[in-house]
Enzyme design. Structure first.
Site, PDB file in Angstrom:
ATOM      1  N   LYS A 169       0.843  -1.197   0.000  1.00 29.06           N
ATOM      2  CA  LYS A 169       0.000   0.000   0.000  1.00 29.06           C
ATOM      3  C   LYS A 169       0.880   1.250   0.000  1.00 29.06           C
ATOM      4  CE  LYS A 169      -3.935   1.871   2.669  1.00 29.06           C
ATOM      5  NZ  LYS A 169      -4.775   1.622   3.880  1.00 29.06           N
ATOM      6  N   SER A 210      -9.620   1.500   3.406  1.00 29.08           N
ATOM      7  CA  SER A 210      -8.864   2.300   2.456  1.00 29.08           C
ATOM      8  C   SER A 210      -7.830   1.515   1.643  1.00 29.08           C
ATOM      9  CB  SER A 210      -8.144   3.417   3.211  1.00 29.08           C
ATOM     10  OG  SER A 210      -7.220   2.879   4.155  1.00 29.08           O
ATOM     11  N   SER A 247      -9.725  -0.882   7.584  1.00 30.72           N
ATOM     12  CA  SER A 247      -9.211  -0.557   6.248  1.00 30.72           C
ATOM     13  C   SER A 247      -8.528  -1.701   5.519  1.00 30.72           C
ATOM     14  CB  SER A 247      -8.249   0.628   6.326  1.00 30.72           C
ATOM     15  OG  SER A 247      -8.955   1.826   6.500  1.00 30.72           O
TER      16      SER A 247
END
Length: 373
Positions: A76, A171, A195
């Site tokens: 990420k 996210s 997330s």
């Protein structure tokens, strides 16, 4: 080969059924073919191929570094990666190249993993749809499945099919999509209040938030320091356990990590379900819970019960207070963490020079999206 588990592909590499370079090239090819998903912000093709070449040399010498040697992974884009741009999907950090690796990234590389690239997210990991970053929304791979396309055809009336795509959740939507689309075998996400687990559920993969302090946060650009945890996304539970075993442990660079040495994580072989007791928290059966989710929850409980497990109702009476505490801590810590982006020390800086206050305001207006402002 790309649809296999970590353990299976690791064994295939050891047996010479596939080489790290071949595996890397297949994943890179699929990343290009699935570009419409917008799962990646940066694809580190050159670095990945070089890592694959080094891994191949180790395998030829019989010196594999471990279960992840030669296996493609993704990270990420809120984890620091030395020499690779780290943006947090924000104009505020666009162009920022860290001089060091986050501890979890370094641990993956030390095991010989191949870093395919940095994945898309909600800006600064604040969101639950992976739709508000500056690089555009991440699209769920299941949007392009045969089942969903056929379902859409029955409902649409001359509408553009490409406009009907499903969100990945967030996210860490880019990491979930990357794993779901077979462009890597595992990916790092981050998890503050869901997330990693939320996009895992949306994309049909496994998402794990390790207990706070089990995995180092060093190099993870913070959103909420007291809740942020590096998350793991894989295609099966066993794979998540393998990655957790590599990442977990004390880090002198993160004082919140546990001090005790961590033993390798292995899943127990549970063949006798009668020894398993599963609790269903009654506080979670709220009026807001959708009938579809409740039905699937009941289906899973019934499945365990039919196999001999004991399913009981339990009470977690402080659930409502935990939600309030989460919102209080989250909003206050986000405000504190975002305050550092003032245009003075690092990150984006506007051209306004009327006054310090005007520069602050303009920098933050240009650097952040409406959610952060």
């Amino acid at each position: 080969m790309l649809g296999r588990t970590l353990r299976e592909v690791s064994e295939a590499l050891k047996q010479g059924l596939v080489t790290p370079t071949e595996l890397c090239q297949r994943c890179l090819s699929l990343i290009k073919k699935t570009k419409i998903l917008n799962a990646y912000i940066t694809v580190s093709e050159e670095a990945a191929l070089k890592q694959a070449e080094e891994s191949e040399k180790r395998y030829k010498k019989g010196q594999s570094l471990g279960d992840l040697d030669g296996i493609p992974v993704a990270v990420k884009d809120n984890f620091s990666t030395a020499g690779i741009e780290t943006t947090c999907a924000s104009n505020m950090l666009k162009g920022y190249v860290p001089p060091y690796n986050a501890t979890v990234v370094q641990k993956l590389l030390d095991q010989g993993a191949l870093l395919m690239g940095k994945t898309n997210l909600d800006e600064f990991a604040m969101g639950s749809g992976s739709t508000d970053g500056i690089f555009g929304p991440v699209k769920n791979p299941w949007s392009y499945s045969k089942q969903y396309r056929e379902k859409r055809k029955q409902k649409s009336h001359g509408e553009n099919e490409n406009s009907h795509w499903l969100i990945t959740g967030g996210s860490s939507g880019g990491s979930a999509a990357a794993v779901s689309a077979f462009t890597c075998f595992a990916a790092l996400g981050s998890d503050t209040g869901g997330s990693t687990r939320n996009p895992a559920a949306h994309c049909g993969v496994v998402g794990l938030k390790p207990s706070y302090g089990l995995v180092s946060r060093h190099g993870l650009i913070p959103l909420v320091n007291s809740m942020d945890v590096p998350g793991i996304l894989t295609r099966c539970v066993d794979d998540a356990a393998i990655v957790l075993g590599i990442l977990a442990g004390h880090d002198p660079k993160d004082s919140t990590t546990i001090q005790d040495p961590v033993k390798p994580f292995t899943l127990p072989s549970l063949t006798d379900m009668s020894k398993l007791c599963i609790g269903i928290p009654k506080e979670y059966l709220t009026p807001e819970l959708s009938s579809e989710v409740q039905s699937l929850w009941s289906k899973a409980a019934n499945l365990f019960e039919s196999e001999g497990a004991k399913v009981i109702e339990v009470s977690l009476p402080h659930t409502s207070y935990s939600i309030v505490c989460y919102h209080v801590l989250c909003t206050s810590e986000v405000a504190s963490n975002m305050a550092r982006f003032d245009g003075l020390e690092y990150g984006h800086r506007c051209d306004t020079d009327v006054s310090t206050e005007a520069m602050y305001a303009a920098t933050r207006r240009e650097g952040f999206n409406d959610v952060k402002l």
